[in-house]
Structures are given as structure tokens and as C-alpha cells.
Design a protein around this motif. Structure first.
Motif, PDB file in Angstrom:
ATOM      1  N   GLY A 132       6.613   9.409   3.982  1.00 56.94           N
ATOM      2  CA  GLY A 132       7.213   8.108   4.254  1.00 56.94           C
ATOM      3  C   GLY A 132       8.602   7.914   3.709  1.00 56.94           C
ATOM      4  O   GLY A 132       9.136   6.794   3.755  1.00 56.94           O
ATOM      5  N   LEU A 133       9.236   8.962   3.192  1.00 57.26           N
ATOM      6  CA  LEU A 133      10.574   8.847   2.627  1.00 57.26           C
ATOM      7  C   LEU A 133      11.552   9.756   3.362  1.00 57.26           C
ATOM      8  O   LEU A 133      11.204  10.853   3.775  1.00 57.26           O
ATOM      9  CB  LEU A 133      10.569   9.229   1.144  1.00 57.26           C
ATOM     10  CG  LEU A 133       9.825   8.321   0.177  1.00 57.26           C
ATOM     11  CD1 LEU A 133       9.759   8.958  -1.204  1.00 57.26           C
ATOM     12  CD2 LEU A 133      10.491   6.954   0.092  1.00 57.26           C
ATOM     13  N   ARG A 134      12.760   9.281   3.522  1.00 54.37           N
ATOM     14  CA  ARG A 134      13.833  10.118   4.055  1.00 54.37           C
ATOM     15  C   ARG A 134      15.039   9.982   3.142  1.00 54.37           C
ATOM     16  O   ARG A 134      15.301   8.922   2.579  1.00 54.37           O
ATOM     17  CB  ARG A 134      14.202   9.727   5.496  1.00 54.37           C
ATOM     18  CG  ARG A 134      14.640   8.284   5.662  1.00 54.37           C
ATOM     19  CD  ARG A 134      14.911   7.951   7.112  1.00 54.37           C
ATOM     20  NE  ARG A 134      15.222   6.540   7.303  1.00 54.37           N
ATOM     21  CZ  ARG A 134      16.432   5.999   7.151  1.00 54.37           C
ATOM     22  NH1 ARG A 134      17.452   6.781   6.814  1.00 54.37           N
ATOM     23  NH2 ARG A 134      16.624   4.707   7.347  1.00 54.37           N
ATOM     24  N   SER A 135      15.748  11.061   2.974  1.00 48.97           N
ATOM     25  CA  SER A 135      16.866  11.061   2.046  1.00 48.97           C
ATOM     26  C   SER A 135      18.153  10.634   2.747  1.00 48.97           C
ATOM     27  O   SER A 135      18.300  10.763   3.973  1.00 48.97           O
ATOM     28  CB  SER A 135      17.055  12.446   1.434  1.00 48.97           C
ATOM     29  OG  SER A 135      17.408  13.386   2.439  1.00 48.97           O
ATOM     30  N   ARG A 136      19.059  10.117   1.946  1.00 47.95           N
ATOM     31  CA  ARG A 136      20.381   9.758   2.453  1.00 47.95           C
ATOM     32  C   ARG A 136      21.400  10.033   1.353  1.00 47.95           C
ATOM     33  O   ARG A 136      21.202   9.633   0.204  1.00 47.95           O
ATOM     34  CB  ARG A 136      20.435   8.283   2.848  1.00 47.95           C
ATOM     35  CG  ARG A 136      21.770   7.879   3.479  1.00 47.95           C
ATOM     36  CD  ARG A 136      21.745   6.458   3.959  1.00 47.95           C
ATOM     37  NE  ARG A 136      22.996   6.075   4.575  1.00 47.95           N
ATOM     38  CZ  ARG A 136      23.287   4.856   4.998  1.00 47.95           C
ATOM     39  NH1 ARG A 136      22.375   3.889   4.898  1.00 47.95           N
ATOM     40  NH2 ARG A 136      24.450   4.590   5.545  1.00 47.95           N
ATOM     41  N   THR A 147       0.807  -1.212   0.000  1.00 48.61           N
ATOM     42  CA  THR A 147       0.000   0.000   0.000  1.00 48.61           C
ATOM     43  C   THR A 147       0.843   1.265   0.000  1.00 48.61           C
ATOM     44  O   THR A 147       0.570   2.199  -0.746  1.00 48.61           O
ATOM     45  CB  THR A 147      -0.929   0.013   1.233  1.00 48.61           C
ATOM     46  OG1 THR A 147      -1.743  -1.148   1.184  1.00 48.61           O
ATOM     47  CG2 THR A 147      -1.803   1.250   1.239  1.00 48.61           C
ATOM     48  N   SER A 148       1.896   1.311   0.802  1.00 54.24           N
ATOM     49  CA  SER A 148       2.666   2.546   0.911  1.00 54.24           C
ATOM     50  C   SER A 148       3.407   2.868  -0.370  1.00 54.24           C
ATOM     51  O   SER A 148       3.584   4.040  -0.716  1.00 54.24           O
ATOM     52  CB  SER A 148       3.653   2.458   2.077  1.00 54.24           C
ATOM     53  OG  SER A 148       4.510   1.359   1.907  1.00 54.24           O
ATOM     54  N   ILE A 149       3.839   1.845  -1.117  1.00 51.47           N
ATOM     55  CA  ILE A 149       4.536   2.100  -2.379  1.00 51.47           C
ATOM     56  C   ILE A 149       3.542   2.495  -3.456  1.00 51.47           C
ATOM     57  O   ILE A 149       3.813   3.377  -4.273  1.00 51.47           O
ATOM     58  CB  ILE A 149       5.394   0.885  -2.785  1.00 51.47           C
ATOM     59  CG1 ILE A 149       6.514   0.716  -1.744  1.00 51.47           C
ATOM     60  CG2 ILE A 149       5.979   1.049  -4.176  1.00 51.47           C
ATOM     61  CD1 ILE A 149       7.415  -0.460  -1.968  1.00 51.47           C
ATOM     62  N   VAL A 150       2.365   1.871  -3.464  1.00 54.98           N
ATOM     63  CA  VAL A 150       1.307   2.323  -4.367  1.00 54.98           C
ATOM     64  C   VAL A 150       0.980   3.785  -4.062  1.00 54.98           C
ATOM     65  O   VAL A 150       0.787   4.600  -4.970  1.00 54.98           O
ATOM     66  CB  VAL A 150       0.046   1.446  -4.231  1.00 54.98           C
ATOM     67  CG1 VAL A 150      -1.100   2.017  -5.059  1.00 54.98           C
ATOM     68  CG2 VAL A 150       0.329   0.019  -4.679  1.00 54.98           C
TER      69      VAL A 150
END
Length: 433
Positions: free
Chosen positions: A416-420, A395-398
Motif C-alpha cells: 500500500g505504499l509508493r515512494s516519491r 485499518t491500513s495504517i494499523v
């Protein structure tokens, strides 16, 4: 395991794969090699039952992992037997577009398709486009995919082996019509209402995918993404078998040589007069997509590219990096979903002399990071199914793809994303649930 369901054995193996290195410790490498070598031997002639038996034989050598496999198998089996029943009385009545037919408990998504698969009108509706190549030309058509209103986002809702298909519970092929190229163009153009933005989304499936499964997945993506444009499918000739990998590779090469996808893409843009076309490819289908992107020279075609999504690409990592330099600069965004836990891509890597694939990485040193592609690490998302379809099953990727399509938002602005920042550049990681 009594009353063995071979498909569930294979699914169970995929579900627990990420736990095995820690359980086996120093025995992990030899176990993995032994299993993959066994599966690779005479792969083209093996049935799913034979594959399942080989998996069991290898797992039985290690009590702990066999017990884990058995527990997951029983869990998957029980989910089939005791799936929650829908309360159909509470579901809203829907009307199928352009049909006037009252539908209770499901919605219809039209999927327009092109495929070089052999056509056999004597077969069941959802099997008429077979696992064999046709004469080299493209067949066109439209299918209506029914989607139950009460379902989990990302799921394909297929019936367990012990009951037949139920349109109120399962995704089905409601209708399928083979069309000439001109009929395809006329019917697809009628799908757009006056003043509507003329958008299309083309899905290219991966290996081990039947024509029916490809149609269902395209319908599922269009429905879950609330896509208002035209859902389009390019279905190359996958055999639809777990160990049909070598044959699928040859079929991809054959389709690439005949430039099927490039022809379909140009046809859609020219004949359907699309303003924007989004491209989503999965697994081995990315080989068709990436090569086609490097061959696009038409300025008008380049300017109409919207979102381009590479999901779990079964493409050599170095090849992907080299191709990326030639991708058209006009696309809205290029997005790559990769994972540490993708056993299907790991199997491909094993079959290709351990050369890394773009859809899987071991550590931050071998993550594919290359302009103009934005790389997302999906390792923290569920990947417990055959076919490594976490891009559409989770669900989260959709939801992430939904934000891409609707807002064209950068990864920095998506939930829901964090950068690196790594040595090779920047990547984005899905947070743990």
C-alpha cells in the motif's frame, strides 16, 4: 440540530474539514482564522457544549458548509443508534490470562502503566488517575482492558451517550490495580513465559486524552498489532478536554523537566530485562518522546530500541529536524506518519504563530524529511475523528505498523505504499483506497 450532542458536533467538524477549502474558496482563510480565534479565546474555561455552540455559530454563516456539517452530524448520530448487533452465540469462549474466568465475546489485554497523574481511590475505577498532577513521582499499576471479539480493527468501541457500557460490545477497563514499583516489576516479569522473547511496547498518548482513553488505546494497539510482548503505557497528565491544549502543554513541560518518561524507560529496560522496547507516541506525546531520545546516552539502552513511531507529531518541524540528528542510531527504524488533512495539528500550528508542525504539511516543500526517519504521507487515509488518531483508527495504517513490528520491513517492501523522491529526500505515500 435537535438533542445536541456536543462531542458529535466536534467530530463532525473534523470529519468534513478537508472539504471546506474547496467549498469556501476565497472565504476559506477568513473562516478558518475566525473559527480558530474564537476557539482560542478563554479556551481553558470552555466546556465541550460551549465549543460546539461556537462551531455552529461560525458554520451557520455559510449555508453550504453548515448543511455539510449537519449531514455528517446526523450520520455519526445514526451510527450510534443503529450499530449492528453482535451475534454472541457464534463467538468463541475465551479465558482471561491468569484469572481462570470464562469470558464470552471479549478478550483481556493487560496494560502495565506509569503515570504522574494524581491518584484518587474514591473515584470510579476508570477515573482514579485524574486530570490533575500528582506530587511529581510516578504511580505504577496494571489494568486489564477488555476488547470485544466482534469489532472493527482500530476502533475503541465506546457506548453512545444513551446506553451504559456493555462488555460484550464495548472496550472497558475490566480491572485496575495500583502497584508499588517493586510489585509492578514482579508482576510484569511473571507475564513472560520461559524462553519468550522479552519485548515491550510503550505508548505515549497525545493531548485531550483521559487516563481511561489512554489505557483503551494501548490495549487496542496491542490487540490489533497481535503484539506478543508487554503492552506498556506512559500517561502524562492530559486534562482530557478539547480546549485543554494550553494546560496540556504545561503538563508536558512539567513531565519533561522531571524526566518521567526517561525514568520509566530505564526502569523497564533494567528491571524487566527487556531485549527490545518499541516506542509509539501520538500528537503532543511526541514532544516527550523526541526529547527523551536526544537524552539517551546509555549504550545498552540504545541497543535495545526497536521500532520508534512518531504518529501525527505535534512538534515544531524545525525542532523535530534538529532533534533527529541526535536520535540513537541503534533503533530498528524511525517512522513518521504525517498528513495534509490533520486539522488538530493545524490548530496547533495556528496557536504557535503558524510555525509548521512535523505531523502536518501543506505541500511537498514543507514535508519533514530527515535522517534517520522514514516519512509516510497518510493523507489518503481516513481522518474523520477528533484527536487525529488516523495511525490507530485506520485499518491500513494499523496494518502498516503491524508489518513494521513483525518484519521490520522497509517502506519499499510494505503493502500500500509508493515512494516519491522530493528535493529534501525520499518519502512514502499511502495509495488511495
Amino acid at each position: 440540530m435537535t438533542s445536541l450532542n456536543s462531542k458529535r458536533v466536534i467530530e463532525a467538524m473534523f470529519a468534513i474539514w478537508h472539504k471546506l477549502p474547496e467549498l469556501l474558496n476565497e472565504r476559506w482563510e477568513s473562516f478558518e482564522t475566525d473559527l480558530f480565534e474564537s476557539l482560542k479565546t478563554d479556551a481553558a474555561n470552555k466546556t465541550n457544549d460551549q465549543v460546539a455552540q461556537e462551531i455552529l455559530e461560525k458554520f451557520e454563516k455559510y449555508k453550504q458548509v453548515f448543511e455539510l456539517l449537519e449531514a455528517k452530524y446526523q450520520e455519526l448520530f445514526s451510527q450510534e443508534l443503529f450499530s449492528p448487533s453482535e451475534n454472541l452465540e457464534s463467538l468463541e469462549t475465551r479465558v482471561a490470562p491468569n484469572t481462570g474466568v470464562d469470558l464470552y465475546g471479549y478478550e483481556i489485554i493487560p496494560v502495565y502503566f506509569a503515570t504522574p497523574r494524581h491518584y484518587d481511590s474514591s473515584k470510579k475505577l476508570d477515573q482514579q488517575f485524574t486530570e490533575r498532577r500528582g506530587d511529581g513521582s510516578l504511580n505504577y499499576g496494571v489494568a486489564e482492558v477488555s476488547i470485544p471479539l466482534d469489532r472493527r480493527m482500530g476502533s475503541l468501541n465506546q457506548p453512545p451517550f444513551w446506553r451504559s457500557e456493555d462488555i460484550d460490545k464495548d472496550m472497558t477497563i475490566y480491572s485496575l490495580t495500583k502497584l508499588s514499583q517493586s510489585e509492578f516489576s514482579a508482576q510484569a516479569n511473571k507475564a513472560f513465559s520461559d524462553g519468550q522473547q522479552r519485548e515491550g511496547m510503550v505508548f505515549v498518548h497525545g493531548y485531550n486524552v483521559t487516563f481511561k482513553a489512554a489505557l483503551l488505546r494501548t490495549g487496542q494497539l496491542a490487540y490489533d498489532l497481535a503484539f506478543k510482548g508487554l503492552p506498556l503505557l506512559f500517561s502524562w497528565t492530559s486534562t482530557g478536554r478539547f480546549l485543554g491544549y494550553p494546560a496540556d502543554e504545561e503538563n508536558v513541560r512539567w513531565s519533561q523537566q522531571l524526566r518521567h518518561f526517561e525514568s520509566f524507560l530505564e526502569f523497564c529496560l533494567n528491571e524487566l530485562k527487556l531485549d527490545t522496547i518499541h516506542l509509539v507516541a501520538h500528537s503532543m506525546g511526541n514532544r516527550i518522546l523526541t526529547e527523551t531520545l536526544t537524552q539517551i546516552i546509555n549504550v545498552q539502552t540504545k541497543s535495545k530500541l526497536g521500532q520508534v513511531v512518531f504518529a501525527a507529531p505535534d512538534v515544531d518541524a524545525d525542532t523535530f529536524k534538529n532533534q533527529a540528528a541526535s536520535f540513537p542510531s541503534n533503533a530498528a527504524r524511525y517512522t513518521l506518519y504525517t498528513s495534509k488533512h490533520d486539522v488538530a495539528v493545524r490548530l496547533s500550528e495556528f496557536l504557535h504563530g503558524s510555525y509548521p508542525r512535523a505531523g502536518k504539511f501543506e505541500d511537498e516543500n514543507d514535508v519533514v524529511i530527515v535522517n534517520p526517519v522514514e516519512t509516510l504521507d497518510a493523507s489518503n487515509r481516513r481522518n474523520d475523528f477528533v484527536g487525529h488518531s488516523y495511525y490507530s483508527d485506520n485499518t491500513s495504517i494499523v496494518s502498516d505498523i503491524f508489518q513494521l513490528f513483525k518484519y521490520n520491513s522497509s517502506p519499499d517492501d510494505r503493502l500500500g505504499l509508493r515512494s516519491r523522491t522530493l528535493q529534501g529526500g525520499k518519502m512514502w505515500i499511502f495509495s488511495k483506497l
